[in-house]
Design a protein around this motif. Sequence first.
Motif, PDB file in Angstrom:
ATOM      1  N   LYS A  72       8.318 -13.516 -16.053  1.00 12.99           N
ATOM      2  CA  LYS A  72       8.555 -15.002 -16.352  1.00 12.99           C
ATOM      3  C   LYS A  72       8.727 -15.808 -15.128  1.00 12.99           C
ATOM      4  O   LYS A  72       8.249 -16.907 -15.006  1.00 12.99           O
ATOM      5  N   GLN A  73       9.126 -14.941 -14.115  1.00 11.03           N
ATOM      6  CA  GLN A  73       9.439 -15.628 -12.664  1.00 11.03           C
ATOM      7  C   GLN A  73       9.181 -14.575 -11.703  1.00 11.03           C
ATOM      8  O   GLN A  73       9.233 -13.488 -11.865  1.00 11.03           O
ATOM      9  N   ALA A  74       8.798 -15.137 -10.580  1.00 14.36           N
ATOM     10  CA  ALA A  74       8.784 -14.341  -9.336  1.00 14.36           C
ATOM     11  C   ALA A  74       9.072 -14.967  -7.951  1.00 14.36           C
ATOM     12  O   ALA A  74       8.457 -15.998  -7.894  1.00 14.36           O
ATOM     13  N   VAL A  75       9.835 -14.312  -7.268  1.00 15.19           N
ATOM     14  CA  VAL A  75      10.210 -14.919  -6.153  1.00 15.19           C
ATOM     15  C   VAL A  75       9.812 -14.021  -4.972  1.00 15.19           C
ATOM     16  O   VAL A  75      10.100 -12.645  -4.978  1.00 15.19           O
ATOM     17  N   LEU A  76       9.324 -14.531  -3.993  1.00 14.83           N
ATOM     18  CA  LEU A  76       8.530 -13.606  -2.689  1.00 14.83           C
ATOM     19  C   LEU A  76       9.807 -13.213  -2.109  1.00 14.83           C
ATOM     20  O   LEU A  76      10.550 -14.234  -1.429  1.00 14.83           O
ATOM     21  N   GLU A  77      10.123 -11.754  -1.822  1.00 16.59           N
ATOM     22  CA  GLU A  77      11.304 -11.546  -0.993  1.00 16.59           C
ATOM     23  C   GLU A  77      10.883 -10.965   0.328  1.00 16.59           C
ATOM     24  O   GLU A  77      11.865 -11.124   1.405  1.00 16.59           O
ATOM     25  N   GLY A  78       9.451 -10.797   0.552  1.00 19.85           N
ATOM     26  CA  GLY A  78       9.103 -10.010   1.758  1.00 19.85           C
ATOM     27  C   GLY A  78       7.722 -10.002   1.815  1.00 19.85           C
ATOM     28  O   GLY A  78       7.087  -9.568   0.636  1.00 19.85           O
ATOM     29  N   ALA A  79       6.920 -10.091   2.779  1.00 22.41           N
ATOM     30  CA  ALA A  79       5.365  -9.787   3.179  1.00 22.41           C
ATOM     31  C   ALA A  79       5.194  -9.114   4.280  1.00 22.41           C
ATOM     32  O   ALA A  79       5.789  -9.615   5.108  1.00 22.41           O
ATOM     33  N   LEU A  80       4.028  -8.799   4.410  1.00 27.61           N
ATOM     34  CA  LEU A  80       3.621  -7.903   5.868  1.00 27.61           C
ATOM     35  C   LEU A  80       2.189  -8.272   5.842  1.00 27.61           C
ATOM     36  O   LEU A  80       1.351  -7.450   5.754  1.00 27.61           O
ATOM     37  N   PRO A  81       2.056  -9.436   6.372  1.00 34.61           N
ATOM     38  CA  PRO A  81       0.503 -10.181   6.646  1.00 34.61           C
ATOM     39  C   PRO A  81      -0.113  -9.221   7.406  1.00 34.61           C
ATOM     40  O   PRO A  81      -1.577  -9.105   7.199  1.00 34.61           O
ATOM     41  N   ARG A  82       0.330  -8.301   8.416  1.00 36.37           N
ATOM     42  CA  ARG A  82      -0.632  -7.631   9.258  1.00 36.37           C
ATOM     43  C   ARG A  82      -1.359  -6.503   8.394  1.00 36.37           C
ATOM     44  O   ARG A  82      -2.364  -5.922   8.894  1.00 36.37           O
ATOM     45  N   LEU A  83      -0.765  -6.269   7.281  1.00 45.42           N
ATOM     46  CA  LEU A  83      -1.404  -5.285   6.382  1.00 45.42           C
ATOM     47  C   LEU A  83      -2.897  -5.677   6.153  1.00 45.42           C
ATOM     48  O   LEU A  83      -3.691  -4.952   5.395  1.00 45.42           O
ATOM     49  N   ALA A  84      -3.037  -7.005   6.222  1.00 47.20           N
ATOM     50  CA  ALA A  84      -4.646  -7.483   6.026  1.00 47.20           C
ATOM     51  C   ALA A  84      -5.473  -7.077   6.933  1.00 47.20           C
ATOM     52  O   ALA A  84      -6.730  -7.263   6.659  1.00 47.20           O
ATOM     53  N   GLU A  85      -5.087  -6.582   8.201  1.00 51.09           N
ATOM     54  CA  GLU A  85      -6.098  -6.179   9.232  1.00 51.09           C
ATOM     55  C   GLU A  85      -6.849  -5.183   8.808  1.00 51.09           C
ATOM     56  O   GLU A  85      -6.226  -4.193   8.140  1.00 51.09           O
ATOM     57  N   PRO A  86      -8.118  -5.267   9.076  1.00 51.11           N
ATOM     58  CA  PRO A  86      -9.073  -3.964   8.434  1.00 51.11           C
ATOM     59  C   PRO A  86      -8.401  -2.563   8.831  1.00 51.11           C
ATOM     60  O   PRO A  86      -8.713  -1.701   8.183  1.00 51.11           O
ATOM     61  N   GLU A  87      -7.813  -2.505  10.144  1.00 52.17           N
ATOM     62  CA  GLU A  87      -7.544  -1.181  10.462  1.00 52.17           C
ATOM     63  C   GLU A  87      -6.236  -0.830   9.983  1.00 52.17           C
ATOM     64  O   GLU A  87      -6.065   0.362  10.053  1.00 52.17           O
ATOM     65  N   ARG A  88      -5.580  -1.615   9.342  1.00 58.21           N
ATOM     66  CA  ARG A  88      -4.309  -1.303   8.740  1.00 58.21           C
ATOM     67  C   ARG A  88      -4.600  -1.261   6.938  1.00 58.21           C
ATOM     68  O   ARG A  88      -3.852  -0.498   6.389  1.00 58.21           O
ATOM     69  N   TYR A  89      -5.491  -1.931   6.732  1.00 59.77           N
ATOM     70  CA  TYR A  89      -5.392  -2.235   5.220  1.00 59.77           C
ATOM     71  C   TYR A  89      -5.644  -1.279   4.302  1.00 59.77           C
ATOM     72  O   TYR A  89      -5.234  -0.681   3.452  1.00 59.77           O
ATOM     73  N   ALA A  90      -6.758  -0.417   5.069  1.00 63.87           N
ATOM     74  CA  ALA A  90      -7.229   1.086   4.109  1.00 63.87           C
ATOM     75  C   ALA A  90      -6.001   1.926   3.869  1.00 63.87           C
ATOM     76  O   ALA A  90      -5.783   2.530   2.950  1.00 63.87           O
ATOM     77  N   PHE A  91      -5.482   1.944   4.987  1.00 62.67           N
ATOM     78  CA  PHE A  91      -4.223   3.045   5.026  1.00 62.67           C
ATOM     79  C   PHE A  91      -2.937   2.460   4.061  1.00 62.67           C
ATOM     80  O   PHE A  91      -2.474   3.318   3.233  1.00 62.67           O
ATOM     81  N   ALA A  92      -2.530   1.193   4.035  1.00 67.38           N
ATOM     82  CA  ALA A  92      -1.699   0.660   3.147  1.00 67.38           C
ATOM     83  C   ALA A  92      -2.161   0.522   1.849  1.00 67.38           C
ATOM     84  O   ALA A  92      -1.397   0.995   0.895  1.00 67.38           O
ATOM     85  N   HIS A  93      -3.488   0.383   1.360  1.00 68.22           N
ATOM     86  CA  HIS A  93      -4.035   0.704  -0.013  1.00 68.22           C
ATOM     87  C   HIS A  93      -3.811   1.929  -0.603  1.00 68.22           C
ATOM     88  O   HIS A  93      -3.457   2.328  -1.530  1.00 68.22           O
ATOM     89  N   LEU A  94      -4.162   2.941   0.556  1.00 64.70           N
ATOM     90  CA  LEU A  94      -3.877   4.576   0.221  1.00 64.70           C
ATOM     91  C   LEU A  94      -2.539   4.669  -0.293  1.00 64.70           C
ATOM     92  O   LEU A  94      -2.285   5.381  -1.200  1.00 64.70           O
ATOM     93  N   MET A  95      -1.601   4.273   0.605  1.00 64.40           N
ATOM     94  CA  MET A  95      -0.213   4.529   0.297  1.00 64.40           C
ATOM     95  C   MET A  95       0.388   4.078  -1.083  1.00 64.40           C
ATOM     96  O   MET A  95       0.970   4.578  -1.803  1.00 64.40           O
ATOM     97  N   ALA A  96      -0.172   2.714  -1.454  1.00 64.94           N
ATOM     98  CA  ALA A  96       0.038   2.114  -2.632  1.00 64.94           C
ATOM     99  C   ALA A  96      -0.590   3.006  -3.701  1.00 64.94           C
ATOM    100  O   ALA A  96       0.189   3.237  -4.734  1.00 64.94           O
ATOM    101  N   GLU A  97      -1.701   3.394  -3.595  1.00 62.50           N
ATOM    102  CA  GLU A  97      -2.519   4.170  -4.835  1.00 62.50           C
ATOM    103  C   GLU A  97      -1.680   5.615  -4.904  1.00 62.50           C
ATOM    104  O   GLU A  97      -1.652   6.208  -5.825  1.00 62.50           O
ATOM    105  N   PHE A  98      -1.388   6.022  -3.651  1.00 60.98           N
ATOM    106  CA  PHE A  98      -0.704   7.430  -3.678  1.00 60.98           C
ATOM    107  C   PHE A  98       0.584   7.309  -4.289  1.00 60.98           C
ATOM    108  O   PHE A  98       0.916   8.322  -5.280  1.00 60.98           O
TER     109      PHE A  98
END
Length: 245
Positions: A72-98
Amino acid sequence: MRSRTANRSGVVIRRRVLPAGDIIVTLLTPQGKLKAIARGGVRGPLSSRLNLFHHVGVQLYQTPQSDLATVKQAVLEGALPRLAEPERYAFAHLMAEFADALFQEGEFSEQAFDLFAGALRGVAFQPDPEWVALVMSYKLLGLAGIVPQTLRCARCGAPNPAHPDPLGGQLLCGGCAALPPYPPEALDFLRQAVRRSVRVSMDSPVPGSQRPALWRALERFVTVQVGGVQSWRQLVPTADVAVPA
């Protein structure tokens, strides 16, 4: 029967947009993993807040007849913009799927949430995100109680195995193995990664040339014990070894 409303705080580890514009999100929270739906989310303010890797506080509404709670509602409490960097995104995505594969809905694990959140921060800020992902992947395995056999050969049980197991991702003795032994640094990591603290492992990185074999072992062990994780294919530094032969 009475409907239920609950407030939760967690990290978005999976996000899927349906043709009708609804968003199904999976959150890892200190109370366990949960799945919910944001109705018409892609056309409203919830879309940008429920992005992958965002730490959000959500208000959920669910009736006993519904399979999914509604955001019903969502409030952003924190974000890590650097995870969008190509050299970091793939590893972050792996950790999430893991994390999604290892932990089941409803399982309470504040430790799992803290470890996963720490893994994302490490991938975002550490100069060697690949090493962070390797270390934290093995720590998440240990927390889930799925630990590779490293003290004895996975086939015959002989002590002190040192060779790769190409099928199961564990360790084999010289008599059972067809591949040469791991280099000392890689072997030490495989034997101690689950037992050592994160800090100690981070302070003793394995050379980059030895990491493809570690990724291969991890991928095959997880495939056998847990199931397929598609994100291996996104790991550019190890794409040539992440797919089973």
